[in-house]
Design a protein around this motif. Structure first.
Motif, short mmCIF file in Angstrom:
data_model
loop_
_atom_site.label_atom_id
_atom_site.label_comp_id
_atom_site.label_asym_id
_atom_site.label_seq_id
_atom_site.Cartn_x
_atom_site.Cartn_y
_atom_site.Cartn_z
N UNK A 1 0.63 -1.10 -0.19
CA UNK A 1 -0.21 0.56 0.04
C UNK A 1 0.57 1.44 -0.02
N UNK A 2 2.05 1.17 0.79
CA UNK A 2 3.18 2.48 0.81
C UNK A 2 3.40 2.29 -0.82
N UNK A 3 3.78 1.30 -1.39
CA UNK A 3 4.79 1.56 -2.66
C UNK A 3 3.38 2.69 -3.41
N UNK A 4 1.83 2.43 -3.41
CA UNK A 4 0.67 2.90 -4.22
C UNK A 4 0.39 4.08 -3.93
N UNK A 5 0.55 4.41 -2.45
CA UNK A 5 0.72 5.73 -1.93
C UNK A 5 1.81 6.78 -2.64
N UNK A 6 2.60 6.55 -3.04
CA UNK A 6 4.10 7.23 -3.48
C UNK A 6 3.44 7.78 -5.08
N UNK A 7 3.36 6.29 -5.64
CA UNK A 7 3.06 6.65 -7.26
C UNK A 7 1.92 7.49 -7.56
N UNK A 8 0.38 7.49 -6.57
CA UNK A 8 -0.07 7.69 -6.77
C UNK A 8 -0.47 9.32 -6.49
N UNK A 9 0.84 9.58 -5.89
CA UNK A 9 0.88 11.05 -5.21
C UNK A 9 2.48 11.41 -5.75
N UNK A 10 3.33 11.46 -6.50
CA UNK A 10 4.18 11.31 -7.25
C UNK A 10 3.88 12.70 -8.55
N UNK A 11 2.31 12.54 -8.82
CA UNK A 11 2.28 14.06 -9.36
C UNK A 11 2.45 15.40 -9.52
N UNK A 12 2.11 15.48 -8.15
CA UNK A 12 1.89 16.94 -6.85
C UNK A 12 3.17 16.89 -7.18
N UNK A 13 3.88 15.80 -6.14
CA UNK A 13 5.48 16.58 -5.94
C UNK A 13 6.44 16.45 -6.99
N UNK A 14 5.94 15.73 -8.75
CA UNK A 14 6.25 16.32 -9.48
C UNK A 14 6.16 18.02 -10.00
N UNK A 15 4.48 17.93 -9.65
CA UNK A 15 4.49 19.62 -10.07
C UNK A 15 5.40 20.63 -9.76
N UNK A 16 4.87 20.01 -7.85
CA UNK A 16 5.54 21.31 -7.27
C UNK A 16 6.41 21.43 -7.36
N UNK A 17 7.95 20.44 -7.57
CA UNK A 17 9.48 20.51 -7.94
C UNK A 17 9.50 21.11 -8.90
N UNK A 18 8.24 20.78 -10.91
CA UNK A 18 9.19 22.32 -11.48
C UNK A 18 8.37 22.96 -11.18
N UNK A 19 7.46 23.14 -10.70
CA UNK A 19 7.50 24.81 -10.70
C UNK A 19 8.19 25.78 -9.96
N UNK A 20 8.89 24.98 -8.69
CA UNK A 20 9.98 25.88 -7.77
C UNK A 20 11.02 25.56 -8.83
N UNK A 21 11.73 24.87 -9.56
CA UNK A 21 12.56 24.98 -10.87
C UNK A 21 12.59 26.19 -11.87
N UNK A 22 11.34 25.92 -12.34
CA UNK A 22 10.88 27.21 -13.37
C UNK A 22 11.00 28.41 -13.11
N UNK A 23 10.41 28.43 -11.55
CA UNK A 23 9.37 29.87 -11.23
C UNK A 23 11.27 30.76 -10.25
N UNK A 24 11.80 30.11 -10.24
CA UNK A 24 13.14 29.88 -8.96
C UNK A 24 14.57 31.30 -9.39
N UNK A 25 14.65 32.06 -8.33
CA UNK A 25 15.39 33.14 -8.87
C UNK A 25 16.46 32.84 -9.34
#
Length: 228
Positions: A95-119
């Protein structure tokens, strides 16, 4: 020819490694319940985050966020490759791996936004092109051929200036003669002046005396002097 063969070998190796990693992440996402096009989107998301973090690290090596998201994407890619090597039962994913896979899109979107709009990183003063321009100007100044100054042309002797004429004296201003004051008019003016002093406490001036007597200005001044 050797350099071209090495480049082609590197490209082939990169394509093979990318395809295998892509397939492993797809199989893990499908085993975790992400079927259809969603299972194919997971490896694309992981690889894009990995590339974005790497590009940011190249432009700003001191950026800790870029290193963090690069490590997260690398762990996700390596974890999927290791998990599909027989260490994990893909038919019974925990179940923990299913949770990680399901939550990956939100985590990847957060990382991409911070990298693109960082100073943006501050410019390095050591790479300022201004010192190079200064050195080029100094080198050009050293190569400049100095010309000998041309002799100044001889000027004719200046003619002596004529002596200045003495300033003209202003003509004397003629003084108007003081008209004589008749005794009877002087007595009448004295009475008027005494009455004015008794009423106001001040002496009568020439303008008031002139208006009371109806005489000229010069005669009023003469009467005022006589009464003083």
């Amino acid at each position: 020819m050797t350099a071209r063969l090495r480049l082609d070998a590197v490209l082939v190796q990169a394509v093979i490694a990318g395809a295998l990693s892509f397939a492993h992440m797809h199989d893990l996402a499908a085993a975790a319940g992400q079927d259809g096009w969603k299972a194919w989107a997971y490896p694309v998301s992981v690889d894009l985050l990995l590339v974005a973090a790497w590009r940011r690290m190249r432009t700003d090596a001191e950026n800790r966020d870029a290193w963090l998201w690069f490590a997260i994407a690398l762990v996700a890619s390596l974890g999927a490759n290791v998990a599909t090597a027989g260490l994990l039962d893909l038919h019974d994913v925990p179940a923990w791996l299913r949770i990680l896979v399901a939550g990956w899109p939100a985590l990847a979107f957060l990382g991409g936004t911070l990298l693109a709009h960082g100073p943006a990183p501050a410019p390095d003063p050591s790479q300022d092109p201004e010192p190079m321009a200064t050195q080029e100007r100094e080198a050009l100044a050293d190569l400049t051929v100095e010309r000998a100054p041309e002799p100044a042309p001889e000027l004719p002797p200046a003619e002596p200036e004529p002596p200045a004429a003495p300033p003209a004296l202003a003509p004397p201003v003629p003084t108007a003669p003081v008209p004589p004051v008749p005794p009877a008019l002087l007595d009448h003016a004295r009475k008027i002046a005494d009455a004015h002093r008794a009423q106001t406490g001040t002496a009568m001036d020439a303008a008031t005396l002139r208006s009371r007597l109806g005489v000229s200005e010069a005669l009023a001044d003469s009467i005022t002097l006589a009464l003083a």
